[in-house]
Scaffold this active site. Sequence first.
Site, PDB file in Angstrom:
ATOM      1  N   GLY A   1      -5.118   8.399   5.017  1.00 36.71           N
ATOM      2  CA  GLY A   1      -3.592   8.196   4.058  1.00 36.71           C
ATOM      3  C   GLY A   1      -2.322   8.600   3.847  1.00 36.71           C
ATOM      4  N   GLY A   2      -1.391   8.378   3.741  1.00 35.72           N
ATOM      5  CA  GLY A   2      -0.533   9.212   3.135  1.00 35.72           C
ATOM      6  C   GLY A   2       0.400   9.783   4.859  1.00 35.72           C
TER       7      GLY A   2
ATOM      8  N   GLY B   1      -6.717   7.315  10.428  1.00 38.03           N
ATOM      9  CA  GLY B   1      -7.331   8.183   9.859  1.00 38.03           C
ATOM     10  C   GLY B   1      -6.722   9.085   8.943  1.00 38.03           C
TER      11      GLY B   1
ATOM     12  N   GLY C   1      -2.434   2.543   0.244  1.00 37.53           N
ATOM     13  CA  GLY C   1      -2.844   3.633  -0.249  1.00 37.53           C
ATOM     14  C   GLY C   1      -2.873   4.646  -1.478  1.00 37.53           C
ATOM     15  CB  SER C   2      -1.089   7.522  -1.152  1.00 36.83           C
ATOM     16  OG  SER C   2       0.588   7.014  -0.083  1.00 36.83           O
TER      17      SER C   2
ATOM     18  CG  MET D   1      -9.822   2.899  11.653  1.00 37.66           C
ATOM     19  SD  MET D   1      -8.230   3.572   9.814  1.00 37.66           S
ATOM     20  CE  MET D   1      -9.305   3.158   8.753  1.00 37.66           C
TER      21      MET D   1
ATOM     22  CG  ASP E   1      -3.779   0.570   6.794  1.00 37.64           C
ATOM     23  OD1 ASP E   1      -3.699   0.924   6.532  1.00 37.64           O
ATOM     24  OD2 ASP E   1      -4.968   0.357   7.388  1.00 37.64           O
ATOM     25  N   GLY E   2      -0.414   1.318   6.130  1.00 35.33           N
ATOM     26  CA  GLY E   2      -0.598   2.704   7.030  1.00 35.33           C
ATOM     27  C   GLY E   2       1.470   2.848   6.234  1.00 35.33           C
ATOM     28  N   GLY E   3       1.717   3.762   5.469  1.00 34.80           N
ATOM     29  CA  GLY E   3       3.035   3.697   5.216  1.00 34.80           C
ATOM     30  C   GLY E   3       3.840   3.040   4.713  1.00 34.80           C
TER      31      GLY E   3
ATOM     32  CG  HIS F   1      -7.994  -1.798   3.308  1.00 34.91           C
ATOM     33  ND1 HIS F   1      -7.097  -2.743   4.449  1.00 34.91           N
ATOM     34  CD2 HIS F   1      -7.734  -0.564   3.869  1.00 34.91           C
ATOM     35  CE1 HIS F   1      -6.944  -2.071   5.385  1.00 34.91           C
ATOM     36  NE2 HIS F   1      -7.126  -0.854   5.599  1.00 34.91           N
TER      37      HIS F   1
ATOM     38  CG  MET G   1     -11.772   6.406   8.752  1.00 37.33           C
ATOM     39  SD  MET G   1     -10.206   8.491   8.373  1.00 37.33           S
ATOM     40  CE  MET G   1      -9.307   6.416   7.818  1.00 37.33           C
TER      41      MET G   1
ATOM     42  CG  ASP H   1      -9.116   2.371   4.985  1.00 39.42           C
ATOM     43  OD1 ASP H   1      -8.436   1.715   6.125  1.00 39.42           O
ATOM     44  OD2 ASP H   1      -8.111   2.236   3.961  1.00 39.42           O
TER      45      ASP H   1
ATOM     46  CG  MET I   1      -3.709   0.723  12.823  1.00 40.31           C
ATOM     47  SD  MET I   1      -4.059   0.903  11.000  1.00 40.31           S
ATOM     48  CE  MET I   1      -3.754   2.491  10.882  1.00 40.31           C
TER      49      MET I   1
ATOM     50  CB  SER J   1      -6.389   1.753   1.470  1.00 38.47           C
ATOM     51  OG  SER J   1      -7.153   2.664   2.541  1.00 38.47           O
TER      52      SER J   1
ATOM     53  CG  HIS K   1      -8.876  -0.949   9.002  1.00 43.18           C
ATOM     54  ND1 HIS K   1      -7.908   0.042   8.454  1.00 43.18           N
ATOM     55  CD2 HIS K   1      -9.218  -0.769  10.381  1.00 43.18           C
ATOM     56  CE1 HIS K   1      -7.760   0.526   9.762  1.00 43.18           C
ATOM     57  NE2 HIS K   1      -7.677  -0.287  11.041  1.00 43.18           N
TER      58      HIS K   1
HETATM   59  C1  DX5 Z   1      -4.944   4.434   8.031  1.00 44.17           C
HETATM   60  C2  DX5 Z   1      -6.667   3.856   7.066  1.00 44.17           C
HETATM   61  C3  DX5 Z   1      -4.982   2.959   5.664  1.00 44.17           C
HETATM   62  C4  DX5 Z   1      -4.643   3.946   4.560  1.00 44.17           C
HETATM   63  C5  DX5 Z   1      -3.271   3.433   4.645  1.00 44.17           C
HETATM   64  O1  DX5 Z   1      -6.158   5.393   8.773  1.00 44.17           O
HETATM   65  O2  DX5 Z   1      -6.256   2.660   7.658  1.00 44.17           O
HETATM   66  O3  DX5 Z   1      -6.018   1.534   4.899  1.00 44.17           O
HETATM   67  O4  DX5 Z   1      -5.533   4.497   3.523  1.00 44.17           O
HETATM   68  O5  DX5 Z   1      -2.948   5.262   3.456  1.00 44.17           O
HETATM   69  P1  DX5 Z   1      -1.330   4.790   3.237  1.00 44.17           P
HETATM   70  O6  DX5 Z   1      -0.646   3.774   2.107  1.00 44.17           O
HETATM   71  O7  DX5 Z   1      -1.207   6.306   2.460  1.00 44.17           O
HETATM   72  O8  DX5 Z   1      -0.577   5.248   3.876  1.00 44.17           O
HETATM   73 ZN    ZN Z   2      -6.655   0.830   6.735  1.00 45.53          ZN
END
Ligand code: DX5
Ligand code: ZN
Length: 217
Positions: free
Chosen positions: A144-145, A142, A198-199, A68, A175-177, A32, A36, A34, A137, A7, A66
């Site tokens: 990352g991290g 909203g 992402g992170s 959002m 997606d996420g964590g 990916h 928003m 994102d 999710m 991401s 993606h």
């Molecule tokens: C969160 C995004 C994710 C995010 C994931 O709202 O949809 O794609 O970037 O980031 P990590 O991998 O750091 O949780």
């Molecule tokens: Zn995403």
Amino acid sequence: MVKLSPSVLSADFSRLGEDCREVLDAGADMIHFDVMDGHFVDNLSFGLPVLEGLHNALPHAFMDVHLMITNPLKYVKQFVDAGANCITFHVECSDSIRATSAAIRAYGCQAGIAINPDTPAECVFPFLEGLSLVLVMGVQPGHGGQAFNPTALDKLRKLRAECQRRGLDIDLSVDGGVKAATTAPQCIEAGATVLVSGSAVFCAKDKAAAVAEFKRI
Ligand code: DX5
Ligand code: ZN
């Protein structure tokens, strides 16, 4: 084989093209992206011109978009024109799920539906036909991290069972964590076929090594 979709939310935006090229060269399967709108989620990220620029810089990269955003239907054609290969929108959005999914496919793009941590897996069951992907999710969308919410695992299992029961070949994305050493193996065991991270990829000192770690799972 399980795919990795880094991401760009955690990329260095001053060198977005180079960051993406680096992870793709290291073996990432797609990018990916994102989006928003500050309405569906509190945060604002980036949108059409950034996707277009990235697509022009990396025309062969698969863009896993993606959305959002509250009203995805309105923007489907523009995201396809900007280079999206798959567009995932939320089942919690305000537009018609069937109309949005049909519009994405009518423009020759793959369609995906995302579900938030508080939304039961069953909410997407009526819309599975024709989808390429369901995105579960692991965090509130909203930012990352954030830490992974294990309720995603049960949803992945339910979705896998439902797709198998109906003979549907749909990717299950999480997606996420998602971290290579901890949550990613659990997600794969539960049925995930696409890992969004992402992170753990873009904030790593050595991004290629981070990609390789995911690909080894
Ligand atoms: C969160 C995004 C994710 C995010 C994931 O709202 O949809 O794609 O970037 O980031 P990590 O991998 O750091 O949780
Ligand atoms: Zn995403």
